[in-house]
Design an enzyme around this catalytic site. Structure first.
Site, PDB file in Angstrom:
ATOM      1  N   GLY A  46      47.844  23.909  -3.698  1.00 15.84           N
ATOM      2  CA  GLY A  46      48.155  24.250  -2.314  1.00 15.84           C
ATOM      3  C   GLY A  46      46.936  24.924  -1.728  1.00 15.84           C
ATOM      4  O   GLY A  46      45.805  24.614  -2.096  1.00 15.84           O
ATOM      5  N   GLU A  47      47.145  25.872  -0.876  1.00 16.12           N
ATOM      6  CA  GLU A  47      46.039  26.609  -0.273  1.00 16.12           C
ATOM      7  C   GLU A  47      46.040  28.000  -0.899  1.00 16.12           C
ATOM      8  O   GLU A  47      47.005  28.747  -0.758  1.00 16.12           O
ATOM      9  CB  GLU A  47      46.228  26.659   1.243  1.00 16.12           C
ATOM     10  CG  GLU A  47      44.941  26.854   2.017  1.00 16.12           C
ATOM     11  CD  GLU A  47      44.343  28.229   1.828  1.00 16.12           C
ATOM     12  OE1 GLU A  47      43.151  28.320   1.479  1.00 16.12           O
ATOM     13  OE2 GLU A  47      45.059  29.220   2.007  1.00 16.12           O
ATOM     14  N   SER A  48      44.974  28.350  -1.597  1.00 19.88           N
ATOM     15  CA  SER A  48      44.983  29.561  -2.423  1.00 19.88           C
ATOM     16  C   SER A  48      45.119  30.852  -1.621  1.00 19.88           C
ATOM     17  O   SER A  48      45.768  31.795  -2.075  1.00 19.88           O
ATOM     18  CB  SER A  48      43.745  29.616  -3.317  1.00 19.88           C
ATOM     19  OG  SER A  48      42.563  29.655  -2.557  1.00 19.88           O
ATOM     20  N   CYS A  75      44.662  23.604  -9.608  1.00 21.78           N
ATOM     21  CA  CYS A  75      43.927  23.666  -8.341  1.00 21.78           C
ATOM     22  C   CYS A  75      43.986  25.082  -7.748  1.00 21.78           C
ATOM     23  O   CYS A  75      43.322  25.977  -8.252  1.00 21.78           O
ATOM     24  CB  CYS A  75      44.422  22.591  -7.383  1.00 21.78           C
ATOM     25  SG  CYS A  75      43.266  22.259  -6.028  1.00 21.78           S
ATOM     26  N   ARG A 101      35.418  27.477  -4.890  1.00 23.70           N
ATOM     27  CA  ARG A 101      36.391  26.704  -4.106  1.00 23.70           C
ATOM     28  C   ARG A 101      35.773  25.423  -3.533  1.00 23.70           C
ATOM     29  O   ARG A 101      34.589  25.385  -3.248  1.00 23.70           O
ATOM     30  CB  ARG A 101      36.870  27.507  -2.893  1.00 23.70           C
ATOM     31  CG  ARG A 101      37.586  28.754  -3.159  1.00 23.70           C
ATOM     32  CD  ARG A 101      37.722  29.456  -1.792  1.00 23.70           C
ATOM     33  NE  ARG A 101      38.410  30.693  -1.893  1.00 23.70           N
ATOM     34  CZ  ARG A 101      39.706  30.841  -1.680  1.00 23.70           C
ATOM     35  NH1 ARG A 101      40.445  29.820  -1.359  1.00 23.70           N
ATOM     36  NH2 ARG A 101      40.268  32.010  -1.787  1.00 23.70           N
ATOM     37  N   ILE A 129      41.833  17.123  -5.064  1.00 25.90           N
ATOM     38  CA  ILE A 129      42.021  17.254  -3.620  1.00 25.90           C
ATOM     39  C   ILE A 129      41.447  18.604  -3.195  1.00 25.90           C
ATOM     40  O   ILE A 129      42.004  19.647  -3.546  1.00 25.90           O
ATOM     41  CB  ILE A 129      43.514  17.167  -3.239  1.00 25.90           C
ATOM     42  CG1 ILE A 129      44.126  15.861  -3.744  1.00 25.90           C
ATOM     43  CG2 ILE A 129      43.687  17.321  -1.726  1.00 25.90           C
ATOM     44  CD1 ILE A 129      45.644  15.799  -3.631  1.00 25.90           C
ATOM     45  N   ARG A 130      40.326  18.587  -2.482  1.00 22.72           N
ATOM     46  CA  ARG A 130      39.634  19.834  -2.106  1.00 22.72           C
ATOM     47  C   ARG A 130      39.543  20.761  -3.319  1.00 22.72           C
ATOM     48  O   ARG A 130      39.785  21.961  -3.237  1.00 22.72           O
ATOM     49  CB  ARG A 130      40.356  20.540  -0.955  1.00 22.72           C
ATOM     50  CG  ARG A 130      40.259  19.810   0.357  1.00 22.72           C
ATOM     51  CD  ARG A 130      40.957  20.534   1.496  1.00 22.72           C
ATOM     52  NE  ARG A 130      40.471  21.898   1.624  1.00 22.72           N
ATOM     53  CZ  ARG A 130      41.250  22.947   1.876  1.00 22.72           C
ATOM     54  NH1 ARG A 130      42.539  22.805   2.022  1.00 22.72           N
ATOM     55  NH2 ARG A 130      40.734  24.146   1.986  1.00 22.72           N
ATOM     56  N   HIS A 165      45.182  17.929 -10.026  1.00 26.70           N
ATOM     57  CA  HIS A 165      46.639  17.888  -9.880  1.00 26.70           C
ATOM     58  C   HIS A 165      47.243  16.883 -10.863  1.00 26.70           C
ATOM     59  O   HIS A 165      47.483  15.730 -10.499  1.00 26.70           O
ATOM     60  CB  HIS A 165      47.017  17.481  -8.452  1.00 26.70           C
ATOM     61  CG  HIS A 165      46.660  18.479  -7.421  1.00 26.70           C
ATOM     62  ND1 HIS A 165      47.502  19.510  -7.069  1.00 26.70           N
ATOM     63  CD2 HIS A 165      45.542  18.633  -6.676  1.00 26.70           C
ATOM     64  CE1 HIS A 165      46.923  20.245  -6.140  1.00 26.70           C
ATOM     65  NE2 HIS A 165      45.733  19.739  -5.887  1.00 26.70           N
ATOM     66  N   GLU A 167      50.224  16.799 -11.832  1.00 28.70           N
ATOM     67  CA  GLU A 167      51.602  16.534 -11.409  1.00 28.70           C
ATOM     68  C   GLU A 167      51.710  15.382 -10.415  1.00 28.70           C
ATOM     69  O   GLU A 167      52.808  14.878 -10.169  1.00 28.70           O
ATOM     70  CB  GLU A 167      52.226  17.806 -10.813  1.00 28.70           C
ATOM     71  CG  GLU A 167      51.776  18.170  -9.420  1.00 28.70           C
ATOM     72  CD  GLU A 167      50.410  18.843  -9.305  1.00 28.70           C
ATOM     73  OE1 GLU A 167      50.057  19.238  -8.180  1.00 28.70           O
ATOM     74  OE2 GLU A 167      49.694  18.983 -10.322  1.00 28.70           O
TER      75      GLU A 167
END
Length: 184
Positions: A46-48, A75, A101, A129-130, A165, A167
């Protein structure tokens, strides 16, 4: 065993699916009290920054810092586990690593790669992803995989961290490894 997935953001259902495919019970953890009911925890991507703010808001940081619960971070979850993040202080500081990051680029630069992950398999599909990468590891941290010259998977004691990821694929072997080797 009961394995929790921190359900504040990220691919919670997908992680629970991998836990269940591994033969265990997956639980969406939404309250700090639920940490006492599980044998291991997955911190999803997600977004950390958002993840850390939500963990602060709901009281997870202090409880997890004091806990010896096995934790698997993917991630953003890896970033949250890191002792240091380039340009800022680490959060839970469970893995003696420094993370950078978005080191593979922006969202448009997302990619998939076949990974050779030590102790798991030589053909693990990684979805980046990023994604961050692990810029530095301290003594006691075992490097499990790289992409080029960038470290993307490590373990230390009861903690497993990956830049990608797992998952988001049908392959649950990384989750199985966490349960079999860290949670036991």
């Amino acid at each position: 065993m009961k394995i929790g997935v921190l359900a504040l953001q990220g691919a919670v259902r997908e992680h629970i699916r991998h836990i269940e495919l591994s033969g265990h019970e997956g639980i969406a953890v939404k309250k700090v009290e639920q940490l006492d009911e599980i044998d291991g925890l997955i911190l999803p991507g997600g977004e950390s920054t958002t993840l850390r703010r939500l963990m602060d808001l709901y009281g997870f940081k202090e409880k997890l810092q004091q806990s010896d619960l096995p934790i698997f971070g993917t991630c953003a979850g890896l970033i949250v586990l890191a002792k240091d993040v380039e340009g800022e202080t680490g959060y839970l500081k469970k893995l003696d690593i420094t993370v950078e990051r978005n080191s593979f680029g922006r969202q448009v630069d997302s990619f998939e790669a076949e990974l050779d992950i030590k102790g798991i398999a030589e053909d693990i599909e990684g979805v980046f992803i990023r994604a961050p990468h692990i810029a530095n590891v301290e003594e006691g941290v075992e490097i499990l995989s790289t992409v080029g010259d960038k470290i993307v998977a490590v373990k230390q004691g009861k903690y497993l961290g990956v830049s990608f990821h797992p998952e988001l694929t049908d392959d649950y072997r990384v989750t199985q490894y966490f349960i079999d080797h860290m949670v036991k």
